[in-house]
Design a protein around this motif. Structure first.
Motif, short mmCIF file in Angstrom:
data_model
loop_
_atom_site.label_atom_id
_atom_site.label_comp_id
_atom_site.label_asym_id
_atom_site.label_seq_id
_atom_site.Cartn_x
_atom_site.Cartn_y
_atom_site.Cartn_z
N LYS A 42 27.43 11.71 35.67
CA LYS A 42 27.41 12.98 36.41
C LYS A 42 26.75 14.08 35.58
N CYS A 43 27.11 14.12 34.32
CA CYS A 43 26.55 15.14 33.42
C CYS A 43 25.04 14.96 33.26
N ASN A 44 24.62 13.69 33.05
CA ASN A 44 23.18 13.45 32.86
C ASN A 44 22.39 13.71 34.15
N ALA A 45 23.03 13.44 35.31
CA ALA A 45 22.36 13.73 36.58
C ALA A 45 22.15 15.24 36.71
N ARG A 46 23.15 15.98 36.28
CA ARG A 46 23.06 17.44 36.39
C ARG A 46 21.98 18.01 35.46
N THR A 47 21.95 17.52 34.23
CA THR A 47 20.93 18.05 33.30
C THR A 47 19.52 17.66 33.79
N ALA A 48 19.41 16.46 34.39
CA ALA A 48 18.10 16.05 34.92
C ALA A 48 17.70 16.97 36.08
N ARG A 49 18.66 17.25 36.96
CA ARG A 49 18.40 18.14 38.10
C ARG A 49 17.94 19.52 37.63
N LEU A 50 18.51 19.97 36.52
CA LEU A 50 18.16 21.29 35.98
C LEU A 50 16.90 21.25 35.11
N GLY A 51 16.37 20.05 34.92
CA GLY A 51 15.15 19.90 34.13
C GLY A 51 15.37 20.13 32.65
N LEU A 52 16.58 19.92 32.17
CA LEU A 52 16.87 20.16 30.75
C LEU A 52 16.50 18.94 29.91
N THR A 53 15.82 19.18 28.84
CA THR A 53 15.46 18.07 27.95
C THR A 53 16.21 18.15 26.62
N ASN A 54 17.11 19.13 26.51
CA ASN A 54 17.83 19.32 25.24
C ASN A 54 19.32 18.99 25.37
N ALA A 55 19.69 18.22 26.40
CA ALA A 55 21.10 17.85 26.56
C ALA A 55 21.21 16.41 27.00
N LEU A 56 22.15 15.72 26.40
CA LEU A 56 22.37 14.31 26.73
C LEU A 56 23.86 14.00 26.60
N ALA A 57 24.37 13.26 27.58
CA ALA A 57 25.76 12.79 27.46
C ALA A 57 25.71 11.30 27.19
N VAL A 58 26.60 10.84 26.32
CA VAL A 58 26.69 9.41 26.03
C VAL A 58 28.15 8.99 26.15
N GLN A 59 28.34 7.72 26.44
CA GLN A 59 29.70 7.21 26.54
C GLN A 59 30.21 6.89 25.15
N GLY A 60 31.39 7.36 24.82
CA GLY A 60 31.98 7.08 23.51
C GLY A 60 33.42 7.54 23.52
N THR A 61 34.19 6.94 22.64
CA THR A 61 35.62 7.27 22.61
C THR A 61 36.03 7.69 21.21
N GLY A 62 36.49 8.92 21.13
CA GLY A 62 37.11 9.43 19.90
C GLY A 62 36.29 9.17 18.65
N GLU A 63 37.01 8.76 17.62
CA GLU A 63 36.42 8.53 16.30
C GLU A 63 35.25 7.53 16.36
N GLN A 64 35.44 6.44 17.10
CA GLN A 64 34.38 5.41 17.19
C GLN A 64 33.11 5.98 17.84
N GLY A 65 33.32 6.95 18.74
CA GLY A 65 32.18 7.56 19.42
C GLY A 65 31.30 8.36 18.46
N LEU A 66 31.86 8.75 17.32
CA LEU A 66 31.09 9.55 16.36
C LEU A 66 30.42 8.69 15.29
N GLU A 67 30.90 7.46 15.14
CA GLU A 67 30.41 6.60 14.05
C GLU A 67 28.90 6.36 14.04
N PRO A 68 28.25 6.22 15.22
CA PRO A 68 26.79 5.98 15.17
C PRO A 68 25.98 7.19 14.70
N LEU A 69 26.61 8.35 14.63
CA LEU A 69 25.85 9.57 14.29
C LEU A 69 25.64 9.68 12.78
N PRO A 70 24.44 10.14 12.37
CA PRO A 70 24.19 10.27 10.93
C PRO A 70 24.96 11.43 10.30
#
Ligand SMILES: C[S@@+](CC[C@H](N)C(=O)[O-])C[C@H]1O[C@@H](n2cnc3c(N)ncnc32)[C@H](O)[C@@H]1O
Length: 158
Positions: free
Chosen positions: A22-50
């Protein structure tokens, strides 16, 4: 926020896939290229980030799980906080908001050492979140804090 701040990139991490879509559909509708939502849960959701990739970490109205036996499900725990610290850039801030006093008190307790309080007003224009709008309409003011990680001192090391 992404519309207001086109020079910043916004990454949203959300557990429920349909909310991500829903979030990504909304940002696409608004033409935003600086926002992205990803699926992730808590601590594990942050692990892939540098390390040091994030200037501002927003955690607003995390589910409070008020029943004592459910408290282990709260996202704000030591491991999560350590991940937030790892991905924050030096001088970066962690912004917290909650309507639940006991949970907010727990967050402040966990950040009592190693974190310093900053002014909530950081000069950047902000928009209320969906939950914040509900509480503001009810005339309630959420608990909030803006914190920055205290850099470990290297004084005295060889
Ligand atoms: C109470 S809502 C708050 C939404 C928004 N931040 C606001 O202020 O309007 C909590 C959101 O966090 C998501 N969530 C709950 N636990 C999570 C977790 N461990 N990891 C990622 N997202 C989570 C829920 O699916 C829900 O969308």
């Amino acid at each position: 926020m992404a519309q207001l701040h086109p020079g910043s990139n916004f990454l949203g991490i959300e557990r429920q896939p349909e909310r991500v879509a829903k979030c990504n559909a909304r940002t696409a509708r608004l033409g935003l290229t600086n926002a992205l939502a990803v699926q992730g849960t808590g601590e594990q959701g942050l692990e892939p980030l540098p390390d040091s990739c994030c200037a501002v970490f927003h955690l607003y109205f995390p589910d409070p799980w008020p029943k004592r036996r459910h408290a282990v499900r709260r996202v704000f725990q030591q491991g999560f906080l350590a991940e937030v610290r790892r991905i924050l850039s030096p001088g970066g801030t962690l912004r917290l908001m909650s309507d639940n006093e006991p949970y907010f008190a727990e967050m402040r307790e966990l950040t009592r050492s190693g974190w310093a309080e900053r002014d909530w007003e950081d000069g950047r224009e902000a928009v209320p979140t969906a939950f914040e709008s509900v509480f503001l309409k009810l005339g309630k003011k959420p608990f909030r804090a803006c914190l920055s990680a205290v850099q470990e001192s290297t004084a005295g090391s060889p």
